[in-house]
Design an enzyme around this catalytic site. Structure first.
Site, PDB file in Angstrom:
ATOM      1  N   VAL A  78     -41.965  10.938  15.576  1.00 36.17           N
ATOM      2  CA  VAL A  78     -41.542  10.681  16.961  1.00 36.17           C
ATOM      3  C   VAL A  78     -40.461  11.649  17.440  1.00 36.17           C
ATOM      4  CG1 VAL A  78     -42.147   8.223  16.736  1.00 36.17           C
ATOM      5  CG2 VAL A  78     -39.753   8.933  16.517  1.00 36.17           C
ATOM      6  N   ASN A 104     -39.297   1.440  18.702  1.00 35.19           N
ATOM      7  CA  ASN A 104     -38.435   0.887  17.647  1.00 35.19           C
ATOM      8  C   ASN A 104     -37.986   1.938  16.626  1.00 35.19           C
ATOM      9  OD1 ASN A 104     -37.557  -1.362  15.586  1.00 35.19           O
ATOM     10  ND2 ASN A 104     -39.093  -0.125  14.515  1.00 35.19           N
ATOM     11  N   SER A 156     -29.298  -1.284  20.087  1.00 33.31           N
ATOM     12  CA  SER A 156     -28.399  -1.730  19.016  1.00 33.31           C
ATOM     13  C   SER A 156     -27.110  -2.245  19.632  1.00 33.31           C
ATOM     14  CB  SER A 156     -28.051  -0.560  18.087  1.00 33.31           C
ATOM     15  OG  SER A 156     -26.969  -0.901  17.247  1.00 33.31           O
ATOM     16  N   TYR A 169     -25.398   7.835  17.352  1.00 31.91           N
ATOM     17  CA  TYR A 169     -26.271   6.644  17.398  1.00 31.91           C
ATOM     18  C   TYR A 169     -25.918   5.751  18.604  1.00 31.91           C
ATOM     19  CZ  TYR A 169     -28.605   2.477  15.373  1.00 31.91           C
ATOM     20  OH  TYR A 169     -29.405   1.384  15.125  1.00 31.91           O
ATOM     21  N   ALA A 172     -27.179   7.367  21.731  1.00 28.09           N
ATOM     22  CA  ALA A 172     -28.638   7.238  21.843  1.00 28.09           C
ATOM     23  C   ALA A 172     -29.026   5.824  22.261  1.00 28.09           C
ATOM     24  CB  ALA A 172     -29.300   7.581  20.497  1.00 28.09           C
ATOM     25  N   LYS A 173     -28.385   4.825  21.652  1.00 29.85           N
ATOM     26  CA  LYS A 173     -28.746   3.434  21.941  1.00 29.85           C
ATOM     27  C   LYS A 173     -28.274   3.028  23.339  1.00 29.85           C
ATOM     28  CE  LYS A 173     -30.910   2.558  18.080  1.00 29.85           C
ATOM     29  NZ  LYS A 173     -32.374   2.426  18.105  1.00 29.85           N
TER      30      LYS A 173
HETATM   31  P1  NAP Z   1     -35.754   1.204   8.823  1.00 21.04           P
HETATM   32  O1  NAP Z   1     -35.939   0.055   7.919  1.00 21.04           O
HETATM   33  O2  NAP Z   1     -35.001   2.393   8.369  1.00 21.04           O
HETATM   34  O3  NAP Z   1     -37.215   1.669   9.347  1.00 21.04           O
HETATM   35  C1  NAP Z   1     -37.303   2.700  10.284  1.00 21.04           C
HETATM   36  C2  NAP Z   1     -38.728   2.911  10.694  1.00 21.04           C
HETATM   37  O4  NAP Z   1     -38.716   3.973  11.675  1.00 21.04           O
HETATM   38  C3  NAP Z   1     -39.615   3.392   9.552  1.00 21.04           C
HETATM   39  O5  NAP Z   1     -40.903   2.831   9.643  1.00 21.04           O
HETATM   40  C4  NAP Z   1     -39.666   4.904   9.759  1.00 21.04           C
HETATM   41  O6  NAP Z   1     -40.875   5.517   9.336  1.00 21.04           O
HETATM   42  C5  NAP Z   1     -39.596   4.994  11.262  1.00 21.04           C
HETATM   43  N1  NAP Z   1     -39.118   6.320  11.663  1.00 21.04           N
HETATM   44  C6  NAP Z   1     -37.903   6.880  11.459  1.00 21.04           C
HETATM   45  N2  NAP Z   1     -37.900   8.143  11.912  1.00 21.04           N
HETATM   46  C7  NAP Z   1     -39.136   8.376  12.399  1.00 21.04           C
HETATM   47  C8  NAP Z   1     -39.765   9.510  12.963  1.00 21.04           C
HETATM   48  N3  NAP Z   1     -39.116  10.665  13.151  1.00 21.04           N
HETATM   49  N4  NAP Z   1     -41.059   9.405  13.343  1.00 21.04           N
HETATM   50  C9  NAP Z   1     -41.737   8.255  13.167  1.00 21.04           C
HETATM   51  N5  NAP Z   1     -41.204   7.149  12.626  1.00 21.04           N
HETATM   52  C10 NAP Z   1     -39.917   7.223  12.238  1.00 21.04           C
HETATM   53  O7  NAP Z   1     -35.019   0.754  10.183  1.00 21.04           O
HETATM   54  P2  NAP Z   1     -34.789  -0.696  10.828  1.00 21.04           P
HETATM   55  O8  NAP Z   1     -33.517  -1.209  10.319  1.00 21.04           O
HETATM   56  O9  NAP Z   1     -36.012  -1.507  10.741  1.00 21.04           O
HETATM   57  O10 NAP Z   1     -34.510  -0.262  12.346  1.00 21.04           O
HETATM   58  C11 NAP Z   1     -35.507  -0.313  13.350  1.00 21.04           C
HETATM   59  C12 NAP Z   1     -34.842  -0.054  14.686  1.00 21.04           C
HETATM   60  O11 NAP Z   1     -33.844  -1.050  14.911  1.00 21.04           O
HETATM   61  C13 NAP Z   1     -34.138   1.298  14.760  1.00 21.04           C
HETATM   62  O12 NAP Z   1     -34.292   1.846  16.049  1.00 21.04           O
HETATM   63  C14 NAP Z   1     -32.689   0.941  14.535  1.00 21.04           C
HETATM   64  O13 NAP Z   1     -31.820   1.863  15.129  1.00 21.04           O
HETATM   65  C15 NAP Z   1     -32.624  -0.423  15.198  1.00 21.04           C
HETATM   66  N6  NAP Z   1     -31.515  -1.228  14.726  1.00 21.04           N
HETATM   67  C16 NAP Z   1     -31.455  -1.612  13.403  1.00 21.04           C
HETATM   68  C17 NAP Z   1     -30.371  -2.389  12.991  1.00 21.04           C
HETATM   69  C18 NAP Z   1     -30.242  -2.871  11.579  1.00 21.04           C
HETATM   70  O14 NAP Z   1     -29.202  -3.472  11.269  1.00 21.04           O
HETATM   71  N7  NAP Z   1     -31.203  -2.670  10.705  1.00 21.04           N
HETATM   72  C19 NAP Z   1     -29.369  -2.744  13.904  1.00 21.04           C
HETATM   73  C20 NAP Z   1     -29.479  -2.326  15.211  1.00 21.04           C
HETATM   74  C21 NAP Z   1     -30.553  -1.574  15.613  1.00 21.04           C
HETATM   75  P3  NAP Z   1     -41.215   5.678   7.750  1.00 21.04           P
HETATM   76  O15 NAP Z   1     -41.477   4.291   7.267  1.00 21.04           O
HETATM   77  O16 NAP Z   1     -42.414   6.542   7.742  1.00 21.04           O
HETATM   78  O17 NAP Z   1     -40.007   6.296   7.135  1.00 21.04           O
END
Ligand code: NAP
Length: 263
Positions: A78, A104, A156, A169, A172-173
């Site tokens: 992406v 996402n 976020s 970050y 961006a958010k």
């Molecule tokens: P995660 O477990 O690290 O998973 C991230 C997912 O995004 C993975 O499937 C990854 O693909 C995909 N991704 C990353 N870079 C990409 C790229 N360049 N092209 C295509 N896919 C890509 O993250 P998460 O914690 O579930 O977070 C999901 C969203 O929620 C994010 O936007 C994050 O900023 C937001 N968020 C998370 C938290 C938290 O506490 N976890 C809090 C606030 C916001 P691969 O599987 O192929 O690596």
């Protein structure tokens, strides 16, 4: 009860964590889901699990969990606008309308501003924010013509409150939140809603370094009124509701799923 009418959704970052939970909950509601992630392996695993659950449900007549949606895996980086354009063009030949778009996919490259490289700034902005611009521009046009659509941007709490060490970050958010509010206004006359969900600390690979370290976890939990990390499924439940028929009068909003952090 929420209604989904067998729509088609595209979920980015569906290979792991929050995106995988969103893909799974939508599919359980009968939505067909295109699961995008960077690696073919991770979106492939999500899609295989969803399709297996569908096959099992269908094999049991009378099972109340049926009908379920199918899943299609799609590896797209992406951060690459041309790759998003190519993938969208192919998808729209196969599916004239993708009704639901969940932006996402995201990454972090944390560090205090004085130590942050331009590459870390650009990578985070490109992956988290510019990707939403590309996907939405391409996928929302048929949605607006069909006069029904749902877009949910996973922002976020860092974009709402700011967070030391996350200038890239948070920017961006916060940008995703501004984009959400603007597109809500642009698409409202076509019954396409655009909302953001702002998670706090959710247990995924992204936060494993914090939640898995007792000392850091305790420090973080001091800032969380509910005194625990959130689950991916809790973010997915809010996101799925925003995609339902029943959420048709909600647009331009940010929903915090953060244990009370950003009250
Ligand atoms: P995660 O477990 O690290 O998973 C991230 C997912 O995004 C993975 O499937 C990854 O693909 C995909 N991704 C990353 N870079 C990409 C790229 N360049 N092209 C295509 N896919 C890509 O993250 P998460 O914690 O579930 O977070 C999901 C969203 O929620 C994010 O936007 C994050 O900023 C937001 N968020 C998370 C938290 C938290 O506490 N976890 C809090 C606030 C916001 P691969 O599987 O192929 O690596």
């Amino acid at each position: 009860m929420t209604t989904f009418n067998h729509r088609t959704a595209l979920v980015t970052g569906a290979g792991r964590g929050i995106g995988r939970s969103i893909a799974e909950i939508l599919a359980r509601q009968g939505v067909n889901v295109i699961c995008v992630s960077k690696s073919a392996e991770s979106c492939g695993a999500t899609a295989a699990a969803i399709n297996e659950a569908k096959a099992q449900a269908e094999a049991k007549p009378g099972d109340k969990t049926w009908p379920r949606g199918w899943a299609k895996p799609l590896a797209v980086d992406v951060a690459d606008g041309a790759a998003i354009a190519k993938a969208s063009e192919e998808l729209l030949k196969e599916f004239p309308v993708i009704d639901i778009l969940i932006n996402n996919a995201g990454i972090t490259r944390d560090g205090l501003l004085f130590r942050m490289s331009e590459a870390d700034w650009t990578d985070v902005l490109t992956t988290n924010l510019t990707s939403c611009f590309h996907w939405t521009k391409l996928i929302a046009r048929p949605m607006t013509r069909a006069r029904w659509g749902r877009i949910v941007n996973i922002a976020s709490v860092s974009g709402v409150m700011g967070n030391a060490g996350q200038a890239n970050y948070s920017a961006a958010k916060a940008g995703m939140i501004g984009l959400t509010k603007t597109l809500a206004r642009e698409f409202a006359s076509r019954s396409v809603t655009v909302n953001a969900v702002a998670p706090g600390f959710i247990k995924t690979d992204m936060t494993a370094g914090f939640s898995g370290n007792a000392e850091i976890a305790a420090k973080i939990l001091e800032t969380v009124p509910l005194k625990r990390f959130g689950e991916s499924a809790e973010v997915a439940a809010m996101t799925a509701f925003l995609c339902s028929e029943e959420a048709g009068y909600i647009t331009g909003q940010v929903f915090n799923v953060d244990g009370g952090m950003a009250m």
